[in-house]
Design an enzyme around this catalytic site. Structure first.
Site, PDB file in Angstrom:
ATOM      1  CB  SER A 134     -32.246  -5.214   5.249  1.00 28.35           C
ATOM      2  OG  SER A 134     -32.236  -4.220   4.529  1.00 28.35           O
ATOM      3  CE  LYS A 135     -23.622  -6.672   3.615  1.00 34.64           C
ATOM      4  NZ  LYS A 135     -22.717  -6.184   4.434  1.00 34.64           N
TER       5      LYS A 135
END
Ligand code: GLU
Length: 498
Positions: A260-261
């Site tokens: 994820s970011k």
């Protein structure tokens, strides 16, 4: 009724089908890469299809970015929205009439029906089912409305969706990566396949397109695994063949959470901007799930097109290890011919304001890149690694000049000696500079009683004086690039600090 692709022995046609609702992620580009390689390996075709039926969330700028980044990676398609092909259009928003025809046929055949339940009704039913410990699913309230009621509701403009009659049965398929997969469709309830005749939803559009575009294999991320039984049921109801499926393993952070970011960059454009090379990213991505079964770690796209095989893709999640990417990128950077690497570095130096047109010759610039490249992990590192060559005067504390327990006086002596050696040097070439200074370092150690082999007593103060930095290329490399005048000037400036 059930047709299997193997019976039809179709030519290999695969697709990457991104929804343009955001930037292209590494997960998506890996899916594109595996499809591309599978097509190449099997003399097939690779298709780019833009799935933009969600009008609110889709934007042209994301389509443009997806195309730009895939091209940059070298993952080139044979058919797609920008180049056309025999099975176009390749943007779902341009295919609405096609879906509409199939939806109408589906309704006429009573394989799908209009549902008029409101969101509130559905929600309260869901709550009620859950309170009884049941998994929520549509209860079929509208499954058997009379044609008159349906017509009346439609004529009145009552809010509706189109639902597919899902059969209560087990759906089985063989996934090329995961093996036999079985799913109990009775858990599903009748699923919504369109908001209206002009507004099909994901499953329906995918199934129609995969059929019409004669897709032989659907290779996509594991997050789509639950969608496959739904799509297989739709294929059966529509009388379509089933493509062969392969679901790629999830990409995980080092702590095994879903990539994820939050834990770093996920957009390909970010890696591109920072100066990762497409060759390195491709090499890195292919190893996220594919195991060549040998020690070999370096692969070009051309080699992969021959060596890739979907059977060697693992089921288990693939850890995204940024250090491995940096390592590979460093290797590819160092392999680049210096002219090319220099060209690649130039924009970073310009953006940092270091490289000003006409101030540094191309030859000099190449020399600078050459001595800096050993420590580059990505192109943008060149700024930090080479700024010393562009600044007029470095700023540093005088303690930087000291090696080990040297006193100011010792450092001064070292620098004065360097000054003498370099002033007397006949030819200003790196070989001569190095020889003279190494021999000078030996003499200096003897004279001062320093350990014989430790050249740092002479060379560290010099390197620090020239670079003004804790780490840098060697003093020989810097001096060679600086030239005599600038080198001696830096030495004098350092002496003044002591
Ligand atoms: N459009 C879907 C997505 O972007 C992919 C659909 C598919 O591969 O079947 O996630």
């Amino acid at each position: 009724m059930k047709k299997d692709i193997k019976e039809k022995s179709m030519p290999v046609r695969v697709r990457f089908a991104p929804s343009p609702t955001g930037p292209l992620h590494v997960g998506g580009s890996r899916t594109a890469l595996f499809n591309y390689l599978f097509a190449k390996k099997n003399n097939g075709k690779f298709i780019l299809r833009i799935e933009d039926t969600d009008v609110k969330r889709s934007e042209q700028k994301w389509t443009d970015e997806i195309i730009e980044q895939l091209k940059w990676l070298g993952v080139q398609w044979d058919e797609g929205p920008d180049i056309g092909g025999d099975f176009g259009p390749y943007k779902q928003s341009q295919r609405l009439n096609i879906y509409k025809n199939y939806l109408e046929k589906f309704l006429v055949e009573d394989k799908a029906y209009y549902c008029f339940c409101s969101e509130e009704e559905l929600e309260s039913k869901r709550q009620e089912q859950m309170s009884r410990g049941l998994a929520p699913k549509y209860d079929g309230s509208c499954a058997h409305l009379s044609p008159e009621v349906v017509q009346k509701n439609l004529a009145e403009g009552k809010q509706s969706v189109i639902r597919f009659r899902v059969q209560n049965k087990k759906v089985k398929f063989t996934d090329l990566i995961r093996g036999e997969v079985e799913f109990d469709a009775s858990l599903l309830g009748d699923i919504v396949i369109a908001k209206s005749l002009d507004n099909p939803l994901f499953h329906f559009a995918v199934v129609v397109d995969d059929f019409l575009m004669q897709i032989s294999h659907v290779i996509r991320g594991e997050e789509h695994l639950p969608n496959t039984p739904r799509q297989i049921l739709l294929q059966e109801a529509l009388g379509f063949y089933h493509p062969i499926y392969a679901h790629l393993p999830l990409m995980l952070n080092a702590d095994r959470s879903k990539l994820s970011k939050r834990q770093g960059d996920v957009a390909v454009a970010d890696y591109h901007r920072q100066g990762y090379l497409p060759e390195a990213l491709v090499n890195f991505m292919v190893l996220l799930g594919w195991n060549p079964g040998t020690e070999k770690e370096l692969f070009t796209l051309a080699q992969l097109s021959k060596e890739f095989s979907i059977e060697k893709v693992q089921k288990a999640g693939a850890i995204f290890n940024i250090q491995r990417l940096e390592f590979l990128n460093g290797l590819y950077i160092r392999e680049k011919p210096i002219e090319k690497l220099t060209k690649l570095c130039e924009p970073y130096l310009k953006e940092a304001g270091l490289l000003v047109a006409g101030q540094v010759s191309q030859n000099k610039l190449q020399e600078i890149i050459e001595v800096s490249k050993t420590r580059m992990k990505k192109l943008s590192d060149i700024v930090e690694l080479s700024d010393l060559f562009f600044h007029d005067k470095p700023s540093y504390e005088k303690d930087l000049l000291k090696w080990s327990d040297m006193q100011d006086e010792d450092v001064k002596e070292a620098l004065l000696l360097c000054d003498r050696i370099l002033s007397d040097l006949k030819t200003w070439e790196i070989k001569n500079i190095e020889e003279a200074l190494i021999s000078g370092a030996g003499e200096f150690n003897k004279e001062k009683g320093y350990p014989e082999k430790n050249k740092g007593f002479l060379l560290w103060p010099l390197r620090a004086a020239l670079s003004g930095k804790k780490t840098s290329p060697s003093p020989f490399e810097i001096a060679a690039i600086f030239g005599r005048e600038k080198t001696l000037k830096r030495i004098q400036e350092a002496i003044k600090l002591l």
